[in-house]
Design a protein around this motif. Structure first.
Motif, mmCIF file in Angstrom:
data_model
loop_
_atom_site.group_PDB
_atom_site.id
_atom_site.type_symbol
_atom_site.label_atom_id
_atom_site.label_comp_id
_atom_site.label_asym_id
_atom_site.label_seq_id
_atom_site.Cartn_x
_atom_site.Cartn_y
_atom_site.Cartn_z
ATOM 1 N N SER A 16 140.950 70.007 46.163
ATOM 2 C CA SER A 16 142.366 69.657 46.077
ATOM 3 C C SER A 16 142.920 69.775 44.664
ATOM 4 O O SER A 16 144.137 69.852 44.488
ATOM 5 N N THR A 33 144.407 73.131 45.174
ATOM 6 C CA THR A 33 145.428 73.277 46.220
ATOM 7 C C THR A 33 146.645 72.407 45.972
ATOM 8 O O THR A 33 147.743 72.717 46.443
ATOM 9 N N THR A 34 146.460 71.302 45.253
ATOM 10 C CA THR A 34 147.600 70.441 44.875
ATOM 11 C C THR A 34 147.531 70.183 43.370
ATOM 12 O O THR A 34 147.230 69.065 42.927
ATOM 13 N N PRO A 35 147.779 71.228 42.558
ATOM 14 C CA PRO A 35 147.642 71.089 41.104
ATOM 15 C C PRO A 35 148.678 70.144 40.519
ATOM 16 O O PRO A 35 149.708 69.853 41.137
ATOM 17 N N ARG A 36 148.392 69.682 39.316
ATOM 18 C CA ARG A 36 149.284 68.777 38.603
ATOM 19 C C ARG A 36 149.646 69.412 37.260
ATOM 20 O O ARG A 36 149.032 69.094 36.230
ATOM 21 N N LEU A 72 147.290 77.464 36.705
ATOM 22 C CA LEU A 72 147.941 76.487 37.587
ATOM 23 C C LEU A 72 148.845 75.530 36.813
ATOM 24 O O LEU A 72 149.421 74.613 37.406
ATOM 25 N N TYR A 110 147.892 73.601 34.062
ATOM 26 C CA TYR A 110 147.212 72.552 33.302
ATOM 27 C C TYR A 110 147.183 72.915 31.810
ATOM 28 O O TYR A 110 147.172 74.098 31.438
#
Length: 230
Positions: A43, A46-49, A71, A73
């Motif tokens: 995850s 699939t759900t990057p921050r 992504l 980061y």
């Protein structure tokens, strides 16, 4: 079914005895393996921050760094090899690459990183406790860390020579759990490393890994351990 399982074990014994299963190649000859990384990080990919700070401790030439940087980061890679870092800097200018300090310390404030990767590193450190503690120090509250570590009960290590790498000290799953839990990390998930997927490997290595992936988790070559800072 029982006879078939024994057949798989016999094949693995023969491969391990010949040293075939664990041959390694220099880091600069490896290629990226996105499908394998997806199995490692789940995850987080699939759900990057975007904007979160991520540390890859033992980053090599920076393939995982590139993945997280892409992504969104804010990524730092640390490695002991100047050559790996030189390659990484050429490949990925948006990542900060730093040479590891000889004492294992990290030049960051407490709680600096939201995500930490430590992939295939701890088994090469004779006393990994200080490394695990230092990574916990720079981890934010509730930070996620993903560790890839070898399994001492895997057929790779049945005959003592392992994969032929320097200073290789595998542990059992219980041993890795204890090391992490005693140094500030709560175990969230344990899964198997599927081995190379996108990366080209010899056919017999692919076959050996396929056999391993059909055995119980307790015999897998490497564990992927996802933890949370506590």
């Amino acid at each position: 079914m029982r006879g078939r399982s024994w057949f798989l074990v016999v094949i693995l014994v023969l491969l391990a005895a010949c040293g075939a299963v664990g041959a390694s190649v220099p880091f600069y000859e490896l290629t990226a393996d996105p499908a394998r990384y997806a199995a490692w990080f789940g995850s987080l990919l699939t759900t990057p921050r975007p904007g979160d700070r991520m540390l890859d401790y033992g980053c090599g030439v920076g393939y995982v760094c590139s993945l997280f940087s892409g992504l969104g980061y804010d990524v730092t890679g640390v490695d002991i090899s100047p050559r790996a870092l030189e390659i990484g800097r050429r490949r990925e200018p948006n990542v900060m690459f730093l040479e590891a300090e000889s004492d294992g310390s990290l030049l960051f404030d407490d709680g600096h990183f939201a995500v930490i990767a430590c992939l295939g590193v701890l088994e090469h450190v004779p006393e990994p406790e200080p490394v695990v503690q230092e990574l916990r120090r720079v981890a934010a509250a509730d930070a996620t860390a993903v560790w890839v570590v070898p399994n001492a009960r895997s057929p790779f290590f049945w005959f003592g020579h392992g994969t032929g790498q320097i200073e290789e000290h595998p542990r059992t799953l219980d041993g890795w759990r204890e090391l992490l839990a005693e140094n500030g990390w709560a175990i969230e998930d344990v899964r198997r490393d599927p081995g190379p997927i996108d990366r080209p490997v010899a056919a017999w290595k692919r076959l050996a890994q396929a056999f391993l992936n059909r055995l119980p988790l307790g015999l897998t070559y490497q564990f992927v351990i996802e933890t949370r800072a506590v």
